[in-house]
Design a protein around this motif. Structure first.
Motif, PDB file in Angstrom:
ATOM      1  N   ARG A   7       0.874  -1.165   0.000  1.00  0.00           N
ATOM      2  CA  ARG A   7       0.000   0.000   0.000  1.00  0.00           C
ATOM      3  C   ARG A   7       0.919   1.224   0.000  1.00  0.00           C
ATOM      4  O   ARG A   7       1.966   1.223   0.668  1.00  0.00           O
ATOM      5  N   ASN A  14      -4.338  10.962   4.163  1.00  0.00           N
ATOM      6  CA  ASN A  14      -4.311  10.036   5.305  1.00  0.00           C
ATOM      7  C   ASN A  14      -3.970  10.878   6.537  1.00  0.00           C
ATOM      8  O   ASN A  14      -4.596  10.741   7.589  1.00  0.00           O
ATOM      9  N   THR A  20     -10.456   9.624   0.805  1.00  0.00           N
ATOM     10  CA  THR A  20      -9.643   9.996  -0.356  1.00  0.00           C
ATOM     11  C   THR A  20     -10.150   9.399  -1.661  1.00  0.00           C
ATOM     12  O   THR A  20     -10.421  10.121  -2.621  1.00  0.00           O
ATOM     13  N   GLY A  21     -10.244   8.059  -1.719  1.00  0.00           N
ATOM     14  CA  GLY A  21     -10.725   7.404  -2.940  1.00  0.00           C
ATOM     15  C   GLY A  21      -9.894   7.773  -4.155  1.00  0.00           C
ATOM     16  O   GLY A  21      -8.680   7.596  -4.165  1.00  0.00           O
ATOM     17  N   TYR A  89     -14.677   6.723  -3.323  1.00  0.00           N
ATOM     18  CA  TYR A  89     -15.423   6.988  -2.089  1.00  0.00           C
ATOM     19  C   TYR A  89     -16.629   7.900  -2.293  1.00  0.00           C
ATOM     20  O   TYR A  89     -17.171   8.457  -1.329  1.00  0.00           O
ATOM     21  N   LYS A  97     -12.877  12.058   8.296  1.00  0.00           N
ATOM     22  CA  LYS A  97     -13.510  10.823   8.764  1.00  0.00           C
ATOM     23  C   LYS A  97     -14.114  10.967  10.159  1.00  0.00           C
ATOM     24  O   LYS A  97     -15.235  10.521  10.404  1.00  0.00           O
ATOM     25  N   ARG A 113     -17.159   2.600   5.532  1.00  0.00           N
ATOM     26  CA  ARG A 113     -15.738   2.273   5.378  1.00  0.00           C
ATOM     27  C   ARG A 113     -15.507   0.777   5.161  1.00  0.00           C
ATOM     28  O   ARG A 113     -14.632   0.395   4.387  1.00  0.00           O
ATOM     29  N   ARG A 114     -16.234  -0.055   5.910  1.00  0.00           N
ATOM     30  CA  ARG A 114     -15.807  -1.451   5.953  1.00  0.00           C
ATOM     31  C   ARG A 114     -16.862  -2.502   5.608  1.00  0.00           C
ATOM     32  O   ARG A 114     -16.544  -3.685   5.621  1.00  0.00           O
ATOM     33  N   ASN A 183      -7.938  -0.184  -0.019  1.00  0.00           N
ATOM     34  CA  ASN A 183      -9.109  -1.004  -0.351  1.00  0.00           C
ATOM     35  C   ASN A 183      -8.940  -1.820  -1.631  1.00  0.00           C
ATOM     36  O   ASN A 183      -9.528  -2.904  -1.738  1.00  0.00           O
TER      37      ASN A 183
HETATM   38  O1  2PG Z   1      -9.852   7.297   2.211  1.00  0.00           O
HETATM   39  C1  2PG Z   1      -9.599   6.282   1.513  1.00  0.00           C
HETATM   40  O2  2PG Z   1      -9.619   6.279   0.282  1.00  0.00           O
HETATM   41  C2  2PG Z   1      -9.270   4.972   2.217  1.00  0.00           C
HETATM   42  C3  2PG Z   1      -7.796   4.714   2.256  1.00  0.00           C
HETATM   43  O3  2PG Z   1      -7.061   5.748   2.795  1.00  0.00           O
HETATM   44  O4  2PG Z   1      -9.764   5.062   3.536  1.00  0.00           O
HETATM   45  P1  2PG Z   1     -10.435   3.918   4.422  1.00  0.00           P
HETATM   46  O5  2PG Z   1      -9.324   3.206   5.115  1.00  0.00           O
HETATM   47  O6  2PG Z   1     -11.290   4.727   5.374  1.00  0.00           O
HETATM   48  O7  2PG Z   1     -11.285   3.048   3.551  1.00  0.00           O
END
Ligand code: 2PG
Length: 246
Positions: A7, A14, A20-21, A89, A97, A113-114, A183
């Motif tokens: 990653r 971050n 971010t996406g 995102y 966040k 998020r998850r 992701n």
């Molecule tokens: O913001 C994002 O694009 C992702 C990765 O930084 O965040 P998250 O871990 O919240 O899915």
């Protein structure tokens, strides 16, 4: 057969704790250092590569460039694809966040998020953040251009790319590194580790830490490990998990 997944190093968003996406933000100062550390570690551990894959987003391409620079591997072919981009995102891109968790509730933010198949609120196509406005996505059809992706939708673009582009190169004996995103790598790790739709919600990937997978000739995973200090890595995974908390 072996592959290294990484990653990107910490990005500016971050650091600012923003969704971010597909927003094309740069690495933070710490992110540049993490990429350097990853390169040094790979070199020290005797890794070498003859092919690299990355996304269209500069936090991943720069991480890869730094690693290849340190390993003196500038010559290797680097293949870039939007299919390795971070999960889009949607309308959350750019929001903080923890502020979003205060406003919408921690549970809702956790779902966005998850969860496996709940997409974030969609981006309006008239929104300036719509990827159709960007030159770098000119090759994508309207159907391919995302307005917000769940992990499931991310898997639907990452996995065919893995199966059709990356695996055949591994089978030819190529030594590969993939520099991608939290992701898009969760999508891949879910498949490689055979993780259920439910259990994937608790998997978090730290920034800038090389993750090695070893396979047998039938592409069954034989071994998997992060390079580096395992305790630190565990802490970093928890930090990613708790990003929406105050
Ligand atoms: O913001 C994002 O694009 C992702 C990765 O930084 O965040 P998250 O871990 O919240 O899915």
């Amino acid at each position: 057969m072996k592959i290294v997944l990484v990653r990107h190093g910490e990005s500016e968003w971050n650091l600012a704790n923003k969704f971010t996406g597909w927003t094309d933000v740069d690495l933070s100062e710490q992110g540049f250092k993490e990429a350097e550390e990853a390169g040094k570690l790979l070199k020290e551990e005797g890794f070498t590569f003859d092919l690299a894959y990355t996304s269209y987003l500069k936090r991943a391409t720069k991480t890869l460039n730094i690693i290849l620079d340190i390993m003196d591997l500038h010559w290797i072919p680097v293949i870039k694809s939007w299919k390795l981009n971070e999960r889009h995102y949607g309308a959350l891109q750019g929001l903080n966040k923890s502020e979003t968790a205060e406003k919408e509730g921690a549970e809702q933010v956790h779902i966005w998020r998850r969860s496996f198949d709940t997409p974030p609120p969609a981006l309006d196509k008239a929104d300036e953040r719509y990827p159709g406005n960007e030159e770098k996505y000119a090759e994508l059809t309207e159907e391919e251009l995302p307005t917000g992706e769940s992990l499931k939708m991310t898997i639907e673009r990452v996995m065919p790319y893995w199966e059709n582009e990356i695996v055949p190169q591994m089978e030819k004996g190529k030594k590969i590194i993939v520099s991608a995103h939290g992701n898009s790598l969760r999508a891949l790790v879910k498949h490689l580790d055979n993780i259920s739709d439910e259990d994937i919600s608790s998997l978090n990937i730290p920034t800038g830490r090389p993750l090695v997978y070893e396979f047998d000739e039938k592409m069954n995973v034989q071994n998997k490990y992060y390079l580096g200090d395992q305790e630190e890595i565990e802490k970093e995974m928890n930090k990613v998990k708790n990003q929406a908390k105050k």
